[in-house]
Design an enzyme around this catalytic site. Structure first.
Site, PDB file in Angstrom:
ATOM      1  NE  ARG A 244       0.137   1.352   4.803  1.00  0.00           N
ATOM      2  CZ  ARG A 244      -1.125   0.979   5.017  1.00  0.00           C
ATOM      3  NH1 ARG A 244      -2.098   1.850   4.954  1.00  0.00           N
ATOM      4  NH2 ARG A 244      -1.433  -0.268   5.305  1.00  0.00           N
ATOM      5  CD  GLU A 273      -2.139   7.210   9.660  1.00  0.00           C
ATOM      6  OE1 GLU A 273      -2.689   6.230  10.173  1.00  0.00           O
ATOM      7  OE2 GLU A 273      -2.159   7.444   8.454  1.00  0.00           O
ATOM      8  CG  HIS A 291      -5.559   5.127   8.037  1.00  0.00           C
ATOM      9  ND1 HIS A 291      -4.227   4.863   8.192  1.00  0.00           N
ATOM     10  CD2 HIS A 291      -5.975   4.317   7.018  1.00  0.00           C
ATOM     11  CE1 HIS A 291      -3.847   3.935   7.312  1.00  0.00           C
ATOM     12  NE2 HIS A 291      -4.893   3.590   6.592  1.00  0.00           N
TER      13      HIS A 291
HETATM   14  N1  LIG Z   1      -6.873   4.744   3.336  1.00  0.00           N
HETATM   15  C1  LIG Z   1      -7.113   3.510   3.703  1.00  0.00           C
HETATM   16  O1  LIG Z   1      -7.818   3.249   4.671  1.00  0.00           O
HETATM   17  C2  LIG Z   1      -6.512   2.384   2.908  1.00  0.00           C
HETATM   18  C3  LIG Z   1      -7.171   1.144   2.884  1.00  0.00           C
HETATM   19  C4  LIG Z   1      -6.623   0.115   2.134  1.00  0.00           C
HETATM   20  C5  LIG Z   1      -5.410   0.312   1.456  1.00  0.00           C
HETATM   21  N2  LIG Z   1      -4.780   1.515   1.511  1.00  0.00           N
HETATM   22  C6  LIG Z   1      -3.520   1.753   0.786  1.00  0.00           C
HETATM   23  O2  LIG Z   1      -3.811   2.017  -0.575  1.00  0.00           O
HETATM   24  C7  LIG Z   1      -2.666   1.719  -1.361  1.00  0.00           C
HETATM   25  C8  LIG Z   1      -3.054   0.943  -2.608  1.00  0.00           C
HETATM   26  O3  LIG Z   1      -3.641  -0.303  -2.259  1.00  0.00           O
HETATM   27  P1  LIG Z   1      -4.069  -1.369  -3.391  1.00  0.00           P
HETATM   28  O4  LIG Z   1      -4.866  -2.414  -2.724  1.00  0.00           O
HETATM   29  O5  LIG Z   1      -4.632  -0.666  -4.552  1.00  0.00           O
HETATM   30  O6  LIG Z   1      -2.626  -1.948  -3.778  1.00  0.00           O
HETATM   31  P2  LIG Z   1      -2.209  -2.660  -5.146  1.00  0.00           P
HETATM   32  O7  LIG Z   1      -0.970  -3.425  -4.830  1.00  0.00           O
HETATM   33  O8  LIG Z   1      -3.385  -3.380  -5.737  1.00  0.00           O
HETATM   34  O9  LIG Z   1      -1.861  -1.429  -6.123  1.00  0.00           O
HETATM   35  C9  LIG Z   1      -0.751  -0.601  -5.945  1.00  0.00           C
HETATM   36  C10 LIG Z   1      -0.254  -0.245  -7.346  1.00  0.00           C
HETATM   37  O10 LIG Z   1       0.740   0.776  -7.238  1.00  0.00           O
HETATM   38  C11 LIG Z   1       1.729   0.527  -8.232  1.00  0.00           C
HETATM   39  N3  LIG Z   1       2.951   1.237  -7.853  1.00  0.00           N
HETATM   40  C12 LIG Z   1       3.967   0.856  -7.053  1.00  0.00           C
HETATM   41  N4  LIG Z   1       4.870   1.840  -6.935  1.00  0.00           N
HETATM   42  C13 LIG Z   1       4.413   2.872  -7.685  1.00  0.00           C
HETATM   43  C14 LIG Z   1       4.898   4.176  -7.959  1.00  0.00           C
HETATM   44  N5  LIG Z   1       6.048   4.630  -7.430  1.00  0.00           N
HETATM   45  N6  LIG Z   1       4.172   4.976  -8.768  1.00  0.00           N
HETATM   46  C15 LIG Z   1       3.013   4.564  -9.311  1.00  0.00           C
HETATM   47  N7  LIG Z   1       2.508   3.325  -9.089  1.00  0.00           N
HETATM   48  C16 LIG Z   1       3.190   2.502  -8.280  1.00  0.00           C
HETATM   49  C17 LIG Z   1       1.855  -0.981  -8.262  1.00  0.00           C
HETATM   50  O11 LIG Z   1       2.389  -1.429  -9.487  1.00  0.00           O
HETATM   51  C18 LIG Z   1       0.390  -1.413  -8.079  1.00  0.00           C
HETATM   52  O12 LIG Z   1      -0.258  -1.619  -9.333  1.00  0.00           O
HETATM   53  C19 LIG Z   1      -1.690   0.999  -0.432  1.00  0.00           C
HETATM   54  O13 LIG Z   1      -0.729   1.909   0.010  1.00  0.00           O
HETATM   55  C20 LIG Z   1      -2.566   0.587   0.718  1.00  0.00           C
HETATM   56  O14 LIG Z   1      -1.813   0.455   1.901  1.00  0.00           O
HETATM   57  C21 LIG Z   1      -5.315   2.558   2.215  1.00  0.00           C
END
Ligand SMILES: NC(=O)c1ccc[n+]([C@@H]2O[C@H](COP(=O)([O-])OP(=O)(O)OC[C@H]3O[C@@H](n4cnc5c(N)ncnc54)[C@H](O)[C@@H]3O)[C@@H](O)[C@H]2O)c1
Length: 316
Positions: A244, A273, A291
């Protein structure tokens, strides 16, 4: 019952819903006309991606709405708690795009380690007049195999990315404050599976040891990567943010590139964005995508199908 997929939905989703007797409308209604449209057409389910916002005013003004569905993960564009208080179901598809994001990360990593991001900019301009010069400029590529990938945030996408990394022959280290160990099962085309157990380590150790770093944390108040974090990374590290905008300090990134601490980096998400800083867009050390981490046909199919399954199980 009627479903309005205001930001579109895959054919697989439409087919599953129609088969269950739903009418699916894929017209994109302008935000300011949405309340009227939902009430006039007696829409029961509103599906959105990231473009349409669903705020309190809409929730209050559309009493017949039963489900708000987000194709994808982040629900910043929906007043989720308020909708649930009012008795609506709010659903999303958190797992559908994990592998797509993981592959985009590797697109960037392979590209950056062989300078494809620059080569693709230079070849159209100089490929015929300066072929040898470009060949020399991009001669010092590196392989990913045998290198260490540091994953920050070891949830769905972090683990999906780790699986791709393991398949590519990398060592994987990870930090996640809420997870001690993860069991990763790699499936191969011929039915073989291989299991890896990855124990998470401290953030500091990940930052110190990794040759490549990828961020997969949720949006949060503080930067996860700021000046202090860049300072303890290996010199010449390559870093990717496909999580993000706002989890990585972009100003500190540019400084770290200028100092040589970060060799190159990739950004799929931006603090601003849809108007990222020009300083980033023009930076030759950056590989950039708008994105598009989740934007594959396969992810969209899974999102549509997953939404349809949930809608049918809630409404029958
Ligand atoms: N680029 C894209 O198009 C796209 C698409 C989907 C999701 N995303 C983003 O990807 C990210 C991850 O998504 P996900 O589905 O794996 O989420 P998820 O909730 O499955 O995993 C996120 C993990 O991060 C951990 N976490 C929280 N704070 C943390 C920190 N400060 N340091 C280290 N770890 C930490 C949590 O414990 C969790 O295990 C989100 O920000 C989501 O919005 C981006």
């Amino acid at each position: 019952m009627k479903v309005l997929a205001n930001d579109g939905v895959s054919q697989s989703g439409i087919d599953a819903l129609e088969k269950a007797g739903y009418e699916v409308i894929t017209t994109t209604v302008a935000q300011e006309q949405l309340i009227n449209y939902i009430n006039e057409k007696e829409i029961s389910v509103l599906l959105v991606r990231s473009a349409t916002t669903v705020r309190k005013d809409l929730i209050d003004a559309c009493p017949n709405l039963k489900i708000i569905g987000r194709g994808g993960v982040g629900m910043d564009n929906i007043d989720v708690e308020y909708a649930r208080e009012k008795g609506l179901s709010v659903i999303n598809t958190p797992a559908a795009s994990s592998h797509s994001v993981a592959e985009l990360v590797f697109g960037h990593l392979y590209g950056l380690s062989r300078f494809l991001h620059n080569s693709n900019r230079d070849m159209p301009l100089e490929g015929d007049s300066n072929f040898k010069g470009l060949k020399k400029a991009y001669a010092k590529g590196t392989e990913l195999k045998g290198k260490t990938l540091g994953v920050l945030g070891f949830g769905r996408i972090g683990q999906a990315t780790a699986k791709v990394a393991l398949g590519a022959g990398m060592k994987v280290i990870a930090f996640d404050p809420f997870l001690e160990t993860a069991n990763l099962e790699l499936d191969f085309f011929d039915g073989q599976t291989v299991n890896f157990e990855i124990k998470t380590i401290s953030k500091e150790d990940v930052l110190k040891q990794a040759d490549f770093i990828t961020l997969h944390v949720p949006a949060q108040k503080e930067y996860v990567i700021d000046e202090a974090e860049f300072n303890i990374m290996k010199d010449g590290v390559i870093i990717v943010n496909a999580a993000r905008g706002g989890v990585l300090n972009e100003v500190a990134l540019v400084k770290a590139i200028e100092s040589g601490k970060v060799a190159r980096a990739a950004l799929d998400v931006f603090e601003k964005e849809p108007k990222p800083e020009m300083q980033l867009l023009m930076n030759p050390a950056l590989s950039l995508t708008p994105h598009t981490g989740a934007a594959t046909n396969e992810a969209q199919d899974r999102i549509g199908a997953e939404l349809a399954t949930q809608i049918i199980s809630i409404l029958g």
